[in-house]
Design a protein around this motif. Structure first.
Motif, short mmCIF file in Angstrom:
data_model
loop_
_atom_site.label_atom_id
_atom_site.label_comp_id
_atom_site.label_asym_id
_atom_site.label_seq_id
_atom_site.Cartn_x
_atom_site.Cartn_y
_atom_site.Cartn_z
N ASP A 129 -10.91 -1.55 -4.79
CA ASP A 129 -11.06 -2.31 -3.71
C ASP A 129 -11.35 -3.50 -3.59
OD1 ASP A 129 -9.84 -2.12 -0.85
OD2 ASP A 129 -11.68 -2.47 -0.34
N SER A 142 -6.38 -2.40 -9.78
CA SER A 142 -5.23 -2.22 -8.28
C SER A 142 -6.08 -1.12 -7.39
CB SER A 142 -3.45 -1.20 -8.37
OG SER A 142 -3.99 -0.45 -8.79
N GLN A 143 -6.83 -0.06 -8.63
CA GLN A 143 -7.47 1.09 -7.44
C GLN A 143 -8.83 0.82 -7.37
OE1 GLN A 143 -5.72 3.58 -7.43
NE2 GLN A 143 -4.13 2.06 -8.32
N LYS A 148 -2.01 -0.02 -4.68
CA LYS A 148 -2.97 0.89 -5.06
C LYS A 148 -2.14 2.43 -5.50
CE LYS A 148 -7.25 0.23 -2.83
NZ LYS A 148 -8.75 0.40 -1.90
N LYS A 149 -1.37 2.89 -4.43
CA LYS A 149 -0.53 4.01 -4.40
C LYS A 149 0.89 3.77 -5.76
CE LYS A 149 3.10 6.36 -2.72
NZ LYS A 149 4.34 6.57 -1.20
N ILE A 151 -2.07 -3.37 1.00
CA ILE A 151 -2.90 -3.02 0.11
C ILE A 151 -2.75 -1.64 -0.55
CG2 ILE A 151 -5.90 -2.63 -0.79
CD1 ILE A 151 -6.05 -6.15 0.96
N ALA A 152 -3.10 -0.45 -0.04
CA ALA A 152 -2.56 1.22 -0.23
C ALA A 152 -1.45 1.10 -0.53
CB ALA A 152 -2.07 1.57 1.16
N SER A 153 -0.12 0.43 -0.60
CA SER A 153 1.24 0.46 -1.16
C SER A 153 0.35 0.30 -2.64
CB SER A 153 2.45 -0.35 -0.87
OG SER A 153 3.33 -0.10 -1.35
N SER A 203 -3.47 -5.57 9.66
CA SER A 203 -3.32 -3.74 9.77
C SER A 203 -2.17 -4.15 8.74
CB SER A 203 -2.90 -2.77 10.64
OG SER A 203 -2.87 -1.19 10.92
N GLU A 236 -3.40 -4.63 5.40
CA GLU A 236 -4.19 -3.18 4.71
C GLU A 236 -3.59 -2.02 4.30
OE1 GLU A 236 -7.58 -3.06 4.06
OE2 GLU A 236 -8.21 -4.59 4.95
N ASN A 237 -1.45 -2.15 4.90
CA ASN A 237 -0.86 -1.10 4.39
C ASN A 237 -0.66 -2.07 2.72
OD1 ASN A 237 -1.43 0.17 6.63
ND2 ASN A 237 0.39 -0.18 7.74
N TYR A 284 -9.64 -6.94 -4.49
CA TYR A 284 -9.11 -7.78 -3.73
C TYR A 284 -9.54 -8.40 -2.81
CZ TYR A 284 -5.71 -3.76 -4.47
OH TYR A 284 -4.52 -2.52 -5.16
#
Length: 108
Positions: A52, A49-50, A97-98, A93-95, A87, A90-91, A55
């Motif tokens: 990029d 997941s970390q 990763k977090k 994907i960021a979630s 957008s 992408e949020n 993805y």
């Protein structure tokens, strides 16, 4: 904090969903024949997941963006929901990763 929820589907196979802290599903797995395989899928999500590059950003036939998370061997280990725009994807994907690295695992 996010969590992985493992459940059995109607065909008696195991699946997991990664949920964000607000309870929204951000990644869903394929079906696994055994719980051990499902657990391995979760560990693969944690590991990959970390990165990029793992993805795979896609567009559905209706134009909705979504993504797949792939393992080192190129196999899809999780798929997102459909998003309204790039957008929002992408949020998502960021979630992942977090939330994925420290998410607890629950069986439901």
């Amino acid at each position: 904090m996010g969590k992985f929820e493992i459940k059995k589907d109607k065909s008696d196979q195991f699946r997991f969903n990664l949920k964000a802290s607000n309870g929204q599903v951000i990644l869903s797995s394929e079906a696994y024949k055994t719980k051990a395989s499902c657990d391995n899928g979760i560990e693969s999500v944690r590991k990959n997941s970390q990165d990029d590059a793992k993805y795979d950003r896609k567009t559905a036939k209706d134009g909705s963006p979504y993504f797949n998370l792939k393992a080192s061997n190129g196999q899809v280990i999780g798929a997102s929901q459909m998003y309204s725009n790039a957008s929002a994807m992408e949020n998502g994907i960021a979630s992942v990763k977090k939330n994925a690295p420290d998410a607890v695992v629950e069986e439901v």
